[in-house]
Design an enzyme around this catalytic site. Sequence first.
Site, PDB file in Angstrom:
ATOM      1  N   ASN A  12       8.837   1.619 -11.912  1.00 28.27           N
ATOM      2  CA  ASN A  12       9.993   0.977 -11.304  1.00 28.27           C
ATOM      3  C   ASN A  12       9.830  -0.537 -11.392  1.00 28.27           C
ATOM      4  OD1 ASN A  12      11.047   3.493 -10.497  1.00 28.27           O
ATOM      5  ND2 ASN A  12       9.781   3.477  -8.651  1.00 28.27           N
TER       6      ASN A  12
ATOM      7  N   HIS B  81       2.466  -0.432 -11.359  1.00 24.58           N
ATOM      8  CA  HIS B  81       1.880   0.900 -11.232  1.00 24.58           C
ATOM      9  C   HIS B  81       2.767   1.896 -11.944  1.00 24.58           C
ATOM     10  CE1 HIS B  81       4.498   0.066  -7.780  1.00 24.58           C
ATOM     11  NE2 HIS B  81       4.854   1.332  -7.856  1.00 24.58           N
TER      12      HIS B  81
ATOM     13  N   ASP C  91       0.119   9.541  -4.186  1.00 29.14           N
ATOM     14  CA  ASP C  91       1.147   8.807  -3.444  1.00 29.14           C
ATOM     15  C   ASP C  91       1.213   9.328  -2.007  1.00 29.14           C
ATOM     16  OD1 ASP C  91       3.898   7.081  -4.476  1.00 29.14           O
ATOM     17  OD2 ASP C  91       3.919   7.997  -2.486  1.00 29.14           O
ATOM     18  N   ILE C  92       1.352   8.406  -1.075  1.00 26.16           N
ATOM     19  CA  ILE C  92       1.352   8.764   0.348  1.00 26.16           C
ATOM     20  C   ILE C  92       2.640   9.498   0.754  1.00 26.16           C
ATOM     21  CG2 ILE C  92       2.436   6.667   1.300  1.00 26.16           C
ATOM     22  CD1 ILE C  92       0.094   6.624   3.340  1.00 26.16           C
TER      23      ILE C  92
ATOM     24  N   VAL D 209       6.294  -1.979  -4.132  1.00 27.66           N
ATOM     25  CA  VAL D 209       4.954  -2.589  -4.119  1.00 27.66           C
ATOM     26  C   VAL D 209       4.826  -3.436  -5.384  1.00 27.66           C
ATOM     27  CG1 VAL D 209       2.476  -2.196  -4.081  1.00 27.66           C
ATOM     28  CG2 VAL D 209       3.986  -0.644  -2.819  1.00 27.66           C
TER      29      VAL D 209
ATOM     30  N   HIS E 163       3.941   5.874 -11.969  1.00 28.87           N
ATOM     31  CA  HIS E 163       4.026   7.131 -11.222  1.00 28.87           C
ATOM     32  C   HIS E 163       3.869   8.296 -12.191  1.00 28.87           C
ATOM     33  CE1 HIS E 163       6.129   5.465  -7.503  1.00 28.87           C
ATOM     34  NE2 HIS E 163       6.349   4.487  -8.366  1.00 28.87           N
TER      35      HIS E 163
HETATM   36  P1  AMP Z   1       7.423   1.762  -6.069  1.00 31.44           P
HETATM   37  O1  AMP Z   1       8.584   2.090  -5.191  1.00 31.44           O
HETATM   38  O2  AMP Z   1       7.647   2.126  -7.509  1.00 31.44           O
HETATM   39  O3  AMP Z   1       6.957   0.328  -5.888  1.00 31.44           O
HETATM   40  O4  AMP Z   1       6.262   2.725  -5.608  1.00 31.44           O
HETATM   41  C1  AMP Z   1       5.420   2.443  -4.549  1.00 31.44           C
HETATM   42  C2  AMP Z   1       4.826   3.756  -4.111  1.00 31.44           C
HETATM   43  O5  AMP Z   1       3.678   3.496  -3.343  1.00 31.44           O
HETATM   44  C3  AMP Z   1       5.750   4.611  -3.269  1.00 31.44           C
HETATM   45  O6  AMP Z   1       5.980   5.858  -3.921  1.00 31.44           O
HETATM   46  C4  AMP Z   1       4.986   4.772  -1.954  1.00 31.44           C
HETATM   47  O7  AMP Z   1       5.134   6.048  -1.386  1.00 31.44           O
HETATM   48  C5  AMP Z   1       3.568   4.515  -2.382  1.00 31.44           C
HETATM   49  N1  AMP Z   1       2.675   4.023  -1.350  1.00 31.44           N
HETATM   50  C6  AMP Z   1       2.890   3.035  -0.452  1.00 31.44           C
HETATM   51  N2  AMP Z   1       1.822   2.860   0.329  1.00 31.44           N
HETATM   52  C7  AMP Z   1       0.885   3.751  -0.090  1.00 31.44           C
HETATM   53  C8  AMP Z   1      -0.450   4.066   0.310  1.00 31.44           C
HETATM   54  N3  AMP Z   1      -1.054   3.418   1.321  1.00 31.44           N
HETATM   55  N4  AMP Z   1      -1.112   5.040  -0.352  1.00 31.44           N
HETATM   56  C9  AMP Z   1      -0.522   5.691  -1.367  1.00 31.44           C
HETATM   57  N5  AMP Z   1       0.742   5.453  -1.805  1.00 31.44           N
HETATM   58  C10 AMP Z   1       1.430   4.497  -1.165  1.00 31.44           C
END
Ligand code: AMP
Length: 117
Positions: A87, A100, A30-31, A96, A102
């Site tokens: 989520n 996915h 995760d970024i 997103v 976590h």
């Molecule tokens: P969610 O809030 O459950 O949809 O999780 C989306 C996750 O994607 C968040 O924890 C973000 O930090 C992560 N995220 C968004 N863009 C990127 C990226 N380019 N590379 C890795 N993680 C990302």
Amino acid sequence: MPDTIFHKIIRREIPADIVFEDEHMIAFRDIAPQAPVHVLFVPKVDFATLNEVPGSEAAVIGRLATAAARYAKQQGFAEDGYRIVMNCNGDGGQTVFQIHLHLLAGAPLGHFGTPGG
Ligand code: AMP
């Protein structure tokens, strides 16, 4: 065709720190990590949220969870413990819209789920 940031990572259009990939999924760090270990497991089939996954596709979710457990064992923190989270939509904090999972680990994580917390 859905086109989230995760689809772009799968297609190698944007970089990511990929830790695992097979024909079913990709996993990358995760970024914005919320724990010392924070890896996202993303299937290669398109479902915007968990709500769209029919029972006939339960294996998609099962594969994400078992891949996360396998990664935890390989990395040596399975016995210390970890958390897996999916989520869903606004109240779940989803940002997103490609499903996915976590994987969070590397420190005691405490409680979660408090409204507003
Ligand atoms: P969610 O809030 O459950 O949809 O999780 C989306 C996750 O994607 C968040 O924890 C973000 O930090 C992560 N995220 C968004 N863009 C990127 C990226 N380019 N590379 C890795 N993680 C990302």
